[in-house]
Design an enzyme around this catalytic site. Structure first.
Site, PDB file in Angstrom:
ATOM      1  N   THR A  33      32.479 -19.709 -30.920  1.00 50.62           N
ATOM      2  CA  THR A  33      31.420 -18.722 -30.738  1.00 50.62           C
ATOM      3  C   THR A  33      31.580 -17.648 -31.798  1.00 50.62           C
ATOM      4  O   THR A  33      32.698 -17.362 -32.227  1.00 50.62           O
ATOM      5  CB  THR A  33      31.490 -18.083 -29.334  1.00 50.62           C
ATOM      6  OG1 THR A  33      30.638 -16.934 -29.282  1.00 50.62           O
ATOM      7  CG2 THR A  33      32.893 -17.641 -28.982  1.00 50.62           C
TER       8      THR A  33
ATOM      9  N   CYS B 273      25.178 -17.294 -34.821  1.00 49.36           N
ATOM     10  CA  CYS B 273      25.346 -17.685 -33.423  1.00 49.36           C
ATOM     11  C   CYS B 273      25.431 -19.195 -33.447  1.00 49.36           C
ATOM     12  O   CYS B 273      24.622 -19.859 -34.116  1.00 49.36           O
ATOM     13  CB  CYS B 273      24.178 -17.212 -32.578  1.00 49.36           C
ATOM     14  SG  CYS B 273      24.190 -17.893 -30.905  1.00 49.36           S
TER      15      CYS B 273
END
Length: 244
Positions: free
Chosen positions: A83, A196
Site C-alpha cells: 500500500t 495508490c
C-alpha cells in the site's frame, strides 16, 4: 532468491495484483517454472481504514509492525508493505524488524529520477496527496510533486475507497481520472505517479499520453531485484530509521 514477506489486505484487490506481478516477474527473470518464495499476512482493511478515519496512525503503525514481525518469524528476508498510504508509518514498521523494509516511495522516486523528470503529479488517497510524507521523500530525490485541486482530490479519494477497494471498476471514473491526469500535465507535470496500489486497476499507459508511474509494479520490481541480489546487497535504511 530470498523469501519476500508481503503485508496485504489494503485492499486485497491490489494485494492479489502484487502476488501476480511478483511471480510473473520472477518467472521472467529466472525462466522455467520459477516463482518467488514468499509469505503473506493479510490484515483486515476495515480495521486499518477505521484507524485512518480516526487519525489513529500510531495504532495502525502498531498493527502493521505486528504483521511485519509475524512475517519475519515466518522466514521473510524482505518485507513489502502492499500500500502507498500506510507508508506514512513506514519508519515505525521498519524499526520493529531486523530484515530490510522495501519502500514503495523509494522505488518510485528512483524510477522517476531515472526517467529524468523533476516535476510529477501524484494521485492517491487524500492522506497521500495531502500529507507531507510522500512529497518529502520525493524531494529527497530532487523531485517536485503536484497534486490535483481540492474537488479533484476528493473525487480521486472517493473513487478509491468507494469503488476500487471494493472491486468496482467504472468507466466513468476512468474518464475522470484521465481528465485529472491531463490537468496535472497542463500544470507542468512531466509524468504522474499512480500513488495508490488500486489505481492501476483503473487506468494504465494506454489511457493517456502522459507517462504514468505504476507504484505497484515498481514496488514489486524493486523487491524482486533485491530478493535476487547477492547476499548482503540489501536496501540501506534511511538515516532516521533505526532497527532493534
Amino acid at each position: 532468491m530470498r523469501t519476500i514477506g508481503l503485508i496485504g489486505g489494503m485492499s486485497w484487490e491490489s494485494s492479489a495484483e502484487y502476488y501476480r506481478l511478483l511471480n510473473g516477474l520472477t518467472r521472467e527473470r529466472l525462466g522455467g517454472h520459477h516463482c518467488a518464495p514468499s509469505v503473506m499476512v493479510t490484515v483486515d482493511f476495515a480495521e486499518i481504514e477505521a484507524m485512518q478515519r480516526a487519525d489513529d496512525w500510531q495504532g495502525a503503525a502498531r498493527r502493521l509492525a505486528e504483521a511485519a514481525r509475524s512475517l519475519e518469524l515466518a522466514g521473510a528476508e524482505l518485507v513489502v508493505l502492499c500500500t502507498n498510504t500506510m507508508h506514512r508509518v513506514a519508519e515505525d514498521i521498519a524499526a520493529e524488524i531486523r530484515v530490510p523494509f522495501v519502500d514503495i516511495i523509494e522505488a518510485t522516486a528512483r524510477r522517476v529520477r531515472a526517467a529524468g523528470m523533476r516535476r510529477v503529479g501524484l494521485l492517491g488517497t487524500r492522506f497521500t496527496m495531502e500529507g507531507a510524507f510522500y512529497r518529502a521523500r520525493m524531494a529527497e530525490y530532487g523531485i517536485e510533486v503536484l497534486v490535483p485541486d481540492l474537488p479533484e482530490r476528493a473525487l480521486v479519494h472517493d473513487v478509491i475507497y468507494g469503488e476500487l477497494t471494493t472491486g468496482l471498476i467504472n468507466d466513468s471514473s476512468r474518464q475522470e481520472f484521465v481528465r485529472i491526469v491531463g490537468a496535472l500535465a497542463e500544470r507542468g507535470a512531466e509524468g504522474v505517479i499512480l500513488g495508490c496500489t488500486e489505481i492501476p486497476l483503473l487506468i494504465g499507459p494506454s489511457d493517456t499520453a502522459v507517462p504514468l508511474f505504476d507504484t505497484t509494479r515498481l514496488h514489486v520490481e524493486y523487491a524482486v531485484e533485491l530478493a535476487g541480489a547477492a547476499p548482503g546487497a540489501v536496501p540501506r535504511p534511511s538515516p532516521s530509521t533505526s532497527r532493534r
